[in-house]
Design an enzyme around this catalytic site. Structure first.
Site, PDB file in Angstrom:
ATOM      1  N   LEU A   1       0.671  -1.166   0.082  1.00 46.39           N
ATOM      2  CA  LEU A   1      -0.007   0.212  -0.102  1.00 46.39           C
ATOM      3  C   LEU A   1       0.669   1.206   0.040  1.00 46.39           C
ATOM      4  O   LEU A   1       0.532   2.245  -0.631  1.00 46.39           O
ATOM      5  CB  LEU A   1      -1.005   0.039   1.159  1.00 46.39           C
ATOM      6  CG  LEU A   1      -1.878   1.121   1.135  1.00 46.39           C
ATOM      7  CD1 LEU A   1      -2.855   1.075  -0.056  1.00 46.39           C
ATOM      8  CD2 LEU A   1      -2.768   1.071   2.485  1.00 46.39           C
TER       9      LEU A   1
ATOM     10  N   GLU B   1      22.952  13.404   8.340  1.00 43.97           N
ATOM     11  CA  GLU B   1      22.558  12.402   8.691  1.00 43.97           C
ATOM     12  C   GLU B   1      22.334  11.219   7.579  1.00 43.97           C
ATOM     13  O   GLU B   1      21.479  10.445   7.699  1.00 43.97           O
ATOM     14  CB  GLU B   1      21.230  12.177   9.422  1.00 43.97           C
ATOM     15  CG  GLU B   1      21.319  13.147  11.007  1.00 43.97           C
ATOM     16  CD  GLU B   1      20.374  12.877  11.614  1.00 43.97           C
ATOM     17  OE1 GLU B   1      19.511  12.193  11.624  1.00 43.97           O
ATOM     18  OE2 GLU B   1      19.994  13.934  12.581  1.00 43.97           O
TER      19      GLU B   1
ATOM     20  N   HIS C   1       5.980  17.371   7.594  1.00 43.06           N
ATOM     21  CA  HIS C   1       5.233  15.840   7.233  1.00 43.06           C
ATOM     22  C   HIS C   1       4.230  16.150   6.067  1.00 43.06           C
ATOM     23  O   HIS C   1       3.744  15.476   5.487  1.00 43.06           O
ATOM     24  CB  HIS C   1       4.510  15.503   8.420  1.00 43.06           C
ATOM     25  CG  HIS C   1       5.196  14.999   9.369  1.00 43.06           C
ATOM     26  ND1 HIS C   1       5.972  15.903  10.369  1.00 43.06           N
ATOM     27  CD2 HIS C   1       5.659  13.780   9.823  1.00 43.06           C
ATOM     28  CE1 HIS C   1       6.704  15.088  11.243  1.00 43.06           C
ATOM     29  NE2 HIS C   1       6.597  14.015  10.867  1.00 43.06           N
TER      30      HIS C   1
END
Length: 751
Positions: free
Chosen positions: A17, A478, A689
């Site tokens: 999904l 990172e 987000h």
């Protein structure tokens, strides 16, 4: 006796999904292909549960993004700004989840919060004055009909009306009571349509009942259900609770004309005590006896001992909560048999329910004896030296000196930062190239030197870009890290890592929590190499980036053979060693993220301190208590509700704390001001987000709102969270606007 589950993972065995939805977001496929993939997954999962021997199968536990958002669409609780957009229903749905920015308009995503005490996030619906509660979606009916067409009579699942109203936000001047009549009428319409389709039972999830209930909240719940149950339209109603016990309302629940009640016997401290007082013979008890949140095998002897004490005449064995919170199956893992025999993912938990049912029915003695032998054998030994270190800790080990006010002055003298210093939370976009290169190195297709050269190139590029844009405190990006917990766990003893142990965190975002197998110690320096390299490439300060002990624990599957407190202190001692190594390497600013601090906070306020905060906050202090006064310690906290634990957060004694704030409209600032919060703060000025780029002037207005409530000398300017999942183009455009807005705000302060 029969068996059931509350819900099943929906991303798919191999995250089908997720990948299909991301193709849809990129415009590579249309709605039809996305919907077809989802339909295929539902069919596969229903049949898998059936073939596992589970008697009662739920439907509508599937979601394209979030079940609370699904319920908002069902009830037409959709902001007018989104309803007015010329979008399809699915586009509106994703606009609320992720934001929308295009030729048809510009809307921000709804807020996102933690789902009770889990790492799952839900979208927060909002009631407006224009909200017209009515039946506006057919998803629940379509999915029931899908299953029925395959010969499966499922039990439709829906967020209960009380919990939905408790989780929602309200426009000023409104509250839940304004919408009770419309909510009840709409739920009854849902009942009627399901009954017409041939449904026999509906499951209403009411996890809000396990929290402390004020008198007015209890009255609201009873008002809703007395109205709702006055006409059940021929359906049996199961009220399902999880994540704790219902001590505040148990007597009222069993007195209601519901047909079944689901209770959590894993996390519910008082659940067994409550049912021991009696359970009505005309109701069915769904006993949550198999842990839906952890991956360890069920101890059948312990479960049977609990079941023997339950006085209910009609009992269904179930999971403690939805299996959404555990990986799909151990069948796709590569652990040795001596290890994997201790684990039960979602599929294996189905077998555990069936086994318990068999044993209770008088069979399965061999199964029971095998399980007893598993738990009788010693799984791991104890690290005596580590136990002694923890036992020897004193108050001095948790105390940093001098006090914050004195450190603040010393750090200002050392760092020479401007007012409203700008920074990011840590990670930069991890492109397909970054992920592919890391995989190639892990598989041995790339030498260590080639991989190091690749990482150095990316760090150089982003350090230079941050300098050109004008950031004050830089990060190395990172790029070497796959995950903020797994990366550290790989350098700690006591950790195991699954290959396909993905768990949904929010939307299509999956995380792969590592497993704490034994005692935890640091094996070697973890972050010093790349933090030091990045610092050598610039004269500006570069933050060392660490994950804090509470978050490492909370985003792992914890041991069940020792306390969570002891596990956390083990991790804290390991991260403390890393902090001191970074400091020794010349890193002036060290960020120790506690993104998941609130995640394991007990849902009942009476348990907050003794059961959690009294050791979780000191565990964080233990990590940084011995650094020099002029070393600046940062921490970061992700999407959650922090306003009610502000004093505890201040007691972490960090020097700077950055919060998620943009989706929650900076509501935390009022509480910071009211509590006289001392720590410097970085409320997130835009939502990472969402792929949406903040509009011109948007961040300027956000900074203005922050400065109206927090002194400028205490404020940092940063995004909500790390930028790992975002694209490069949108990230750079957003960050340029962030720096420009900070410069403009500094000028205003100077003027």
């Amino acid at each position: 006796m029969t068996t059931s589950i509350i819900g099943f993972p929906r991303l798919g065995e191999f995250r089908e999904l997720k990948f299909t939805t991301e193709k849809y977001f990129r415009g590579e496929i249309g709605e039809a292909e996305l919907l077809e993939t989802a339909k295929d997954l539902r069919s596969k999962h229903w049949n898998l549960v059936k073939e596992a021997g589970i008697s009662e199968i739920p439907s509508n536990d599937f979601s394209h993004y979030d079940n609370v958002l699904d319920t908002a669409f069902l009830l037409n609780v959709v902001p007018k700004a989104v309803q007015d957009l010329a979008l399809t229903d699915l586009e509106r749905y994703f606009a609320l989840a992720r934001g929308y920015q295009g030729e048809k308009g510009d809307v921000r995503a709804l807020p996102m919060k933690k789902w009770f005490n889990t790492n799952y996030h839900y979208i927060v619906p909002k009631f407006e004055k224009e909200t017209d509660v009515r039946l506006a979606s057919h998803k629940i009916f379509d999915e029931f009909a899908e299953a029925k067409a395959q010969g499966l009579l499922t039990r439709p699942v829906l967020i209960g009306p009380f919990t939905f109203l408790q989780l929602a936000d309200y426009e000023e001047g409104l509250d839940a009571t304004d919408f009770v009549e419309g909510i009840v009428a709409t739920y009854q319409e849902v009942f009627a349509r399901l009954a017409e389709l041939g449904a026999e039972t509906i499951q209403l999830d009411e996890p809000s009942l396990v929290k402390d209930l004020a008198a007015e909240e209890k009255a609201l719940f009873l008002d809703i259900y007395n109205r709702l149950l006055a006409d059940k339209k021929g359906l049996s109603v199961l009220v399902q609770t999880y994540f704790g016990d219902v001590r505040d309302v148990y007597a009222d629940l069993i007195a209601l004309p519901i047909d079944a009640l689901g209770l959590d016997f894993v996390e519910g401290k008082k659940t067994l005590e409550l049912v021991s007082t009696g359970f009505p013979s005309d109701k069915v008890l769904y006993a949550g006896i198999v842990n839906g949140k952890n991956i360890w095998r069920n101890d059948y002897a312990k479960s049977l001992a609990i079941l023997e004490q339950i006085p209910a005449e009609n009992l269904v064995l179930s999971t403690s909560c939805s299996l959404l919170h555990v990986p799909f199956t151990t069948a796709n893992e590569e652990f040795e048999e001596t290890i994997v025999q201790h684990f039960a993912f979602a599929v294996e938990k189905l077998a555990e329910l069936r086994n318990l049912d068999t044993i209770v029915a008088g069979g399965g003695q061999e199964i029971l004896e095998t399980n007893k032998a598993l738990f009788a054998a010693e799984r791991v030994g104890e690290n005596a030296d580590l136990s002694a270190r923890i036992a020897g800790l004193t108050d001095a080990d948790y105390t940093r000196l001098p006090a914050f006010a004195e450190r603040e002055v010393l750090q200002a003298e050392r760092l020479h930062l401007p007012e409203l210093p700008t920074t990011t939370i840590g990670s930069f976009p991890q492109t397909a190239e970054v992920r592919a290169t890391r995989l190639a190195f892990r598989k041995g297709d790339l030498s260590a030197q080639e991989y190091d050269d690749f990482l150095a190139k990316h760090i150089d590029e982003w350090i230079k870009w941050q300098e050109e844009v004008g950031f004050d405190v830089l990060v190395h990006g990172e790029f070497e890290r796959n995950d903020m917990v797994e990366y550290f766990g790989q350098n700690l003893s006591g950790y195991l890592f699954s290959k396909n142990g993905w768990v949904q965190s929010y939307g299509m975002r999956g995380v792969k929590p590592p497993i704490i197998w034994g005692d935890v110690t640091r094996l070697q320096p973890i972050t010093v190499k790349w933090s030091s390299y990045a610092q050598s490439r610039t004269t500006k300060p570069v933050k060392g980036m660490l994950t804090g002990p509470v978050t490492i624990l909370n985003w792992s599957f914890p041991r069940e053979d020792i306390s969570i407190k002891e596990s956390t202190l083990q991790i804290a001692l390991a991260i403390k060693e890393e902090v001191l190594d970074l400091e020794a390497a010349g890193i002036k600013i060290i960020q120790i993220d506690e993104a998941a601090l609130r995640e394991k906070l007990p849902l009942r306020r009476s348990d907050w301190y003794e059961d959690y905060l009294d050791w979780a906050i000191p565990a964080f202090r233990l990590v940084h208590s011995t650094v020099a006064p002029d070393t600046q310690i940062h921490t970061h906290m992700c999407y959650s509700e922090f306003t009610d634990i502000i004093p505890a957060i201040d007691n972490m004694d960090a020097d700077v704390i950055s919060f998620e704030a943009s989706r929650s409209n900076l509501v935390i600032l009022d509480e910071l001001k009211a509590q006289n919060f001392q720590t410097q703060v970085g409320p997130g000025v835009y939502d990472i987000h969402s792929p949406r780029v903040p509009a011109e002037g948007e961040i300027d207005h956000t900074i203005e709102a922050i400065l109206a409530k927090v002194p400028s000398r205490k404020v940092w300017i940063n995004p909500d969270c790390g930028l790992k999942t975002r694209g490069i183009k949108e990230t750079r455009k957003s960050l340029v606007r962030l720096v420009e807005a900070a410069r403009a705000a500094r000028q205003t302060i100077t003027d």
